[in-house]
Motif scaffolding. Sequence first.
Motif, PDB file in Angstrom:
ATOM      1  N   PRO B 415       0.824  -1.220   0.000  1.00 24.39           N
ATOM      2  CA  PRO B 415       0.000   0.000   0.000  1.00 24.39           C
ATOM      3  C   PRO B 415       0.859   1.272   0.000  1.00 24.39           C
ATOM      4  O   PRO B 415       0.420   2.314  -0.490  1.00 24.39           O
ATOM      5  N   VAL B 416       2.065   1.189   0.539  1.00 19.10           N
ATOM      6  CA  VAL B 416       2.929   2.372   0.609  1.00 19.10           C
ATOM      7  C   VAL B 416       3.539   2.701  -0.748  1.00 19.10           C
ATOM      8  O   VAL B 416       3.815   3.859  -1.056  1.00 19.10           O
ATOM      9  N   THR B 417       3.769   1.681  -1.545  1.00 23.53           N
ATOM     10  CA  THR B 417       4.471   1.908  -2.808  1.00 23.53           C
ATOM     11  C   THR B 417       3.509   2.066  -3.983  1.00 23.53           C
ATOM     12  O   THR B 417       3.916   1.954  -5.138  1.00 23.53           O
ATOM     13  N   LEU B 418       2.254   2.344  -3.670  1.00 21.58           N
ATOM     14  CA  LEU B 418       1.255   2.554  -4.726  1.00 21.58           C
ATOM     15  C   LEU B 418       1.757   3.591  -5.735  1.00 21.58           C
ATOM     16  O   LEU B 418       2.164   4.689  -5.362  1.00 21.58           O
ATOM     17  N   GLY B 419       1.728   3.223  -6.975  1.00 20.48           N
ATOM     18  CA  GLY B 419       2.172   4.147  -8.026  1.00 20.48           C
ATOM     19  C   GLY B 419       3.662   4.046  -8.311  1.00 20.48           C
ATOM     20  O   GLY B 419       4.152   4.616  -9.278  1.00 20.48           O
ATOM     21  N   TYR B 420       4.408   3.325  -7.456  1.00 20.93           N
ATOM     22  CA  TYR B 420       5.861   3.216  -7.642  1.00 20.93           C
ATOM     23  C   TYR B 420       6.285   1.809  -8.053  1.00 20.93           C
ATOM     24  O   TYR B 420       7.473   1.506  -8.130  1.00 20.93           O
ATOM     25  N   LEU B 423       9.244   1.018 -10.319  1.00 19.37           N
ATOM     26  CA  LEU B 423      10.574   1.593 -10.118  1.00 19.37           C
ATOM     27  C   LEU B 423      11.585   0.509  -9.744  1.00 19.37           C
ATOM     28  O   LEU B 423      11.349  -0.296  -8.851  1.00 19.37           O
ATOM     29  N   TYR B 461      15.086   9.710 -13.592  1.00 22.11           N
ATOM     30  CA  TYR B 461      13.627   9.642 -13.548  1.00 22.11           C
ATOM     31  C   TYR B 461      13.147   8.583 -12.575  1.00 22.11           C
ATOM     32  O   TYR B 461      13.672   7.492 -12.614  1.00 22.11           O
ATOM     33  N   PRO B 462      12.199   8.842 -11.729  1.00 21.49           N
ATOM     34  CA  PRO B 462      11.405  10.056 -11.571  1.00 21.49           C
ATOM     35  C   PRO B 462      12.003  11.087 -10.612  1.00 21.49           C
ATOM     36  O   PRO B 462      11.301  12.009 -10.217  1.00 21.49           O
ATOM     37  N   LEU B 464      12.213  12.038  -7.727  1.00 17.65           N
ATOM     38  CA  LEU B 464      11.742  12.333  -6.379  1.00 17.65           C
ATOM     39  C   LEU B 464      10.450  11.591  -6.085  1.00 17.65           C
ATOM     40  O   LEU B 464       9.490  11.696  -6.835  1.00 17.65           O
ATOM     41  N   ILE B 465      10.447  10.832  -4.978  1.00 17.86           N
ATOM     42  CA  ILE B 465       9.177  10.228  -4.542  1.00 17.86           C
ATOM     43  C   ILE B 465       9.052  10.379  -3.027  1.00 17.86           C
ATOM     44  O   ILE B 465      10.033  10.665  -2.336  1.00 17.86           O
ATOM     45  N   PHE B 466       7.853  10.186  -2.562  1.00 13.08           N
ATOM     46  CA  PHE B 466       7.588  10.267  -1.118  1.00 13.08           C
ATOM     47  C   PHE B 466       6.849   9.012  -0.673  1.00 13.08           C
ATOM     48  O   PHE B 466       6.073   8.440  -1.431  1.00 13.08           O
ATOM     49  N   LEU B 467       7.110   8.635   0.573  1.00 12.28           N
ATOM     50  CA  LEU B 467       6.395   7.503   1.165  1.00 12.28           C
ATOM     51  C   LEU B 467       5.783   7.961   2.482  1.00 12.28           C
ATOM     52  O   LEU B 467       6.388   8.769   3.190  1.00 12.28           O
TER      53      LEU B 467
END
Lengths: 496, 490
Positions: B415-420, B423, B461-462, B464-467
């Motif tokens: 659930p934390v890495t949704l969208g990632y 990567l 790319y990308p 920068l991401i946030f968790l």
Amino acid sequence: MKSPIFSFIITTLAWGLAPAQDKNEKENTNQANNSSRYEAVVRIENSSLNPDYRSPWNTGRDSGGNGTGWLVGENKFLTNAHVVSNSRIIYIKKVGDAKPYRAKIVHIAHDCDLAMLELEDPSAFEGVTPFDIGKLPQLDTTVKVIGYPIGGERISITSGVVSRIDFLSYSHTSVDLHLTIQIDAAINPGNSGGPVIQNGKVVGVAFQGYSGNIAQNTGYMIPTPVIRRFLKDVEDDNYDHYVDLSMSDFPLINPAQRKALGLANDGIGIMVAAAEKDGSAGGILKTGDVLLAIDGRPVKSNGLINYEGEDVNMNEIVERKFAGDVIKLKIWRQNKSIDAKVTLKRFLPYLIAAKKYDEKPRYIMFSGLVFQPLDRNLMAAHGMKNLQVRYHFDSYVSADIYKDRPEVIVLTSILPDSINSYFSNFKHSIVDEVNGVKVKTLKDVHNALAKDNDDYIIISLLGNGRPIVIERAKVEAAQKRILEKYNVIKDHYLGD
Amino acid sequence: MTKFFILLSAFEISVSLWSEKLEAASVDKSVIRVNTTMQSYNLVQPWEKGASSTRIGLGAILPEGKVLVTAQMVTDATYIELEKPDTAAKTTAQVITVDYEANLALLKPINDNDFLSDRLPFELDTDLSPKDKVEAWQFEASGTPVTTQITVSKAEVRQSFIDTARFLQIQANGPVQYRSGSFTLPVAKNNKLAGLLISYSSKDQISNILPASIIEHFLKDTEDGKYTGFPNLGIMYSQTLDEQFRKYLKLDQENGGVFVSKVIEGASAAAASIKSGDVILSINGKEIDSRGNYNDPVWGKLSFSHLVRGKAFTGDSMKIKILREGQKKEIDLKLIRRPAEDYLIDPYMFDRGPKFSIIGGLVFQELSVPFLKLFGNDWQSRAPIKMLMAHASPEMYEKEGRRKLVILTRTIPTPVTLGYERLSTLIVTKINGVPINDIQDVDKAASMPANGQHRIEFDSYPKLIFLDAVLAGRVNASLKQRIGITKRLK
């Protein structure tokens, strides 16, 4: 040898199969009346000369093929750029008329795979009504594809429905993405450039598809927004190309990502991963910015905007603009909304990865060493595996290499001679400096080699501490010898 | 039961054959079976180990109850067994010293110190020369000794086990049949240990032998109880065969010399301020020719790297004659060893699990050559290009203060890495504002999220991401239940 032309996705086979034969043409005349409504659809036969990047001094390899075109205005025929790329001679054939008419390219737009041709003598098409251009067709509506695909000599019509409207890669250059419509009517080699008709109007130009062993009934056409843009662009008699925001974006799906960037969970906004320094948005957009709206249209978290009732890629806004046009961006940065204006322009560094056409390969042959600027054509022709070369090709834009080296010059091959007999290990290296002068373009190499104030020519290569050393005194004789032995007509071509 | 009797009788025959020479080493008294079970870590899922496999080899018994085998025999060993070929008596052994670069390891029984007291330890014979007849010693499955004579032909400095480590190897000609699936065989000359046979090509009937001189070097290093390892010069060089190049370098025609094309930071040459562009003319008075060979009194032309690796010890001094900008110069070089673990990208990794740390499903690891090799035999063209560049030119990253290159190797969908989820293989630059210079930094940074979020930055790319930090903690806890551990920092 003429074979039908087609642009395949994910196949190396860009040229069709069956050679066309002209002997049956006369039989068609009987049916001229039946075919009259197809008079504006023409068969295009192209003889091309494909440059030889391995021996760039040679004229190239003769080849050719056929495709389809259609009358878009008075003595104006539209077809695909890939049908008439690297062209030497073009003939147009009319339905029910065996005579080939000599044509020439007026405009060619490789970035959207369209070209405009005209006849040297337009009289054969006097009285033929050009097609009108229609609108973007709706999903699940019927279209007809007309053209000269493989499987026979005479005109062919297939029909199907509009299956999908998407923003996809155009395989002709492989770096350009535009609006594309997928249809399930059969599109085959030779259909390329032909009209796709709905309600008597052209709604697309058939241009690419998958080979049958990858996907079936999946043909693509260039839709009218792209066609109209091309026609508008060339109104001033000059094709100015597409412009680009030159940025990469990352979908804002992750709730934490949205929260961290200070965004409401409303599905609006896409994150800027990077903006190319020399691109339109360079200096305006930064990593971590969020694009909220483009020209007043909200950008969804997956990069889509609503345009004419359809969800389309936000780049559709940029797609319909021209160099010098300004677009408005609404940016979210550090919890504040900023309005910015971006003046659009082309971003040439992307082209390193593009398949190129109608260009004579540039090179320098010096003491048997062949130097050429790095691009996709060169990579493909020489099958280069060298790590430095691959890195510079791959990261040319992302690592800002283009700022440092507008051209990456590669020692692509060595014509063996006594002057270079220990150089074979240096093949496929990137030239860093020549006699202490940093090489940024092919011309730099030429100029540095031309100076003869030192006893030695020192060519430093990236990633290799051992330079190439050539005795100046030996060069002249060697150059003469190599030109003659290897039949090198000219020792350099730096471009027009 | 029948088999057992046959084995016993074979044993009796061999005793009677060899009993006359009690003092000298013999096949049945100086060679021992080594059975190892190995289990490597899974680099894709670093919390796991893969399936186990076994290896069988023959060790050479040395004084003080030690057994010498190749390092290859004991990589990632979970269980090592010594087995007397005659009696089939077994005991559990452990590795006391291993050098993967030299491909040598010393074993000792764990408990039973007297296990080898009825055996005859080998002496070393380091005086091999071409045309010597040597014997590969092995056993039939039954325990019957088999000796095969082969003839020494030449020596060469070549890779043995680790890609980058080149050592002197002896080639010998003659057919050898592998008995009982042996992986490593002792080679004897006049009943002394002349080397270990490490590979054999049945097509060319050529055996490659790790010679006693390298074994002696290895053993000497272990004497003080602290193993240092073979020294390295730390340069890359190219030949100076090209006349034009020689003239330019002002190398006179009778001299040889190799051109230093790169000096590796932190190794001997750099410490002695040898520079890229220098030409090395001689080492300890031994002239180096333009191909990079010196003239060995026994073997003829040998790569000069043997002068450093094979003949000298870490801490030794060497006199190096160089040509710098046309001027001859003598340099006193103190040999140091830059240990493998000091390299930005570990060249090999055995006997320990890969270091990793998971944050909410993002798997961070230190880049290593074994990781690059996951991309297949042609990893040098298939692995991500930036990682290959880091491998070829680590100095770009070392300059920035990185000790290791930390990468996001993969993303476990949570659930934390949704969208990632997609990567992977990204080079990590910062986490929560902390520059990431090794895996410990990841762990440290993971404890300081700002405003309830982890901020993770990549060099591409990308970017920068946030968790969600709270959620990531919870996911880590449940991952821990599922996979056992969520980090290994050492």
